[in-house]
Scaffold this motif. Structure first.
Motif, PDB file in Angstrom:
ATOM      1  N   GLY A   8       0.773  -1.234   0.000  1.00 43.78           N
ATOM      2  CA  GLY A   8       0.000   0.000   0.000  1.00 43.78           C
ATOM      3  C   GLY A   8       0.799   1.275   0.000  1.00 43.78           C
ATOM      4  N   SER A  17      -4.114  10.850   0.793  1.00 42.03           N
ATOM      5  CA  SER A  17      -4.300   9.707   1.682  1.00 42.03           C
ATOM      6  C   SER A  17      -3.682   8.450   1.089  1.00 42.03           C
ATOM      7  N   ARG A  19      -3.472   4.005   2.282  1.00 43.64           N
ATOM      8  CA  ARG A  19      -3.829   2.966   3.234  1.00 43.64           C
ATOM      9  C   ARG A  19      -2.798   1.846   3.137  1.00 43.64           C
ATOM     10  N   SER A  21      -1.429  -1.880   4.368  1.00 48.16           N
ATOM     11  CA  SER A  21      -1.932  -3.160   4.857  1.00 48.16           C
ATOM     12  C   SER A  21      -0.760  -4.054   5.227  1.00 48.16           C
ATOM     13  N   PHE A  66      -3.968   9.677  11.295  1.00 50.18           N
ATOM     14  CA  PHE A  66      -3.807   8.254  11.007  1.00 50.18           C
ATOM     15  C   PHE A  66      -4.761   7.436  11.869  1.00 50.18           C
ATOM     16  N   THR A  67      -5.247   6.321  11.301  1.00 52.72           N
ATOM     17  CA  THR A  67      -6.108   5.398  12.044  1.00 52.72           C
ATOM     18  C   THR A  67      -5.616   3.979  11.825  1.00 52.72           C
ATOM     19  N   SER A  69      -6.271  -0.099  12.362  1.00 49.20           N
ATOM     20  CA  SER A  69      -7.381  -1.026  12.544  1.00 49.20           C
ATOM     21  C   SER A  69      -6.920  -2.445  12.270  1.00 49.20           C
ATOM     22  N   TYR A  77      -4.054  -2.589   9.488  1.00 52.29           N
ATOM     23  CA  TYR A  77      -4.124  -1.556   8.474  1.00 52.29           C
ATOM     24  C   TYR A  77      -3.756  -0.208   9.096  1.00 52.29           C
ATOM     25  N   LEU A  78      -3.267   0.684   8.246  1.00 49.82           N
ATOM     26  CA  LEU A  78      -2.996   2.045   8.691  1.00 49.82           C
ATOM     27  C   LEU A  78      -3.559   2.995   7.647  1.00 49.82           C
ATOM     28  N   GLN A  79      -4.660   3.645   7.983  1.00 48.33           N
ATOM     29  CA  GLN A  79      -5.252   4.654   7.115  1.00 48.33           C
ATOM     30  C   GLN A  79      -4.576   5.977   7.422  1.00 48.33           C
ATOM     31  N   MET A  80      -3.944   6.560   6.421  1.00 48.85           N
ATOM     32  CA  MET A  80      -3.197   7.805   6.600  1.00 48.85           C
ATOM     33  C   MET A  80      -3.855   8.908   5.788  1.00 48.85           C
ATOM     34  N   ASN A  81      -4.394   9.892   6.464  1.00 54.21           N
ATOM     35  CA  ASN A  81      -5.064  11.021   5.822  1.00 54.21           C
ATOM     36  C   ASN A  81      -4.282  12.303   6.063  1.00 54.21           C
TER      37      ASN A  81
END
Length: 119
Positions: A8, A17, A19, A21, A66-67, A69, A77-81
């Motif tokens: 990712g 953004s 994401r 994985s 960042f989130t 989950s 996972y790392l969601q990076m906004n």
């Protein structure tokens, strides 16, 4: 053999953004998370999450952007906004048997995925 495989990463403009994985094979981990290392800098903690979901931790520099989950004991996972050029680094997935955020406690590390944020 225990393996952590990240995916990712890539190139994105500031404000964008991505994401990340990570999938583990060979065993399960209670804590999975992310560290990063920028050129010329030390490796730093980014985020971690326990499998139960009650334990989560973020570096101050990424809080609110960042989130982290998990959907099972082997994926994170790392969601990076709202990415910033300062987020440019190689991001490493990590796993540990107990709850921790200390790099020395993570015995399993992925190979890393490059994240580059341009102006």
């Amino acid at each position: 053999q225990v393996q952590l495989v990240e995916s990712g990463g890539g190139l994105v403009q500031a404000g964008g953004s991505l994401r990340l994985s990570c999938a583990a094979s060979g065993r399960t981990f209670y804590t999975m998370g992310w560290f990063r290392q920028a050129p010329g800098k030390e490796r730093e903690f980014v985020a971690a999450r326990g499998w139960s979901g009650t334990m989560t931790s973020y570096a101050d520099s990424v809080k609110g952007r960042f989130t982290i989950s998990r959907d099972n004991a082997k994926r994170v996972y790392l969601q990076m906004n709202n990415l910033e050029p300062e987020d440019t680094a190689v991001y490493y997935c990590v796993g540990a048997t107990g709850w921790t955020t200390s790099p020395s406690d993570f015995r399993s590390w992925g190979q890393g995925t490059q994240v580059t944020v341009s102006l």
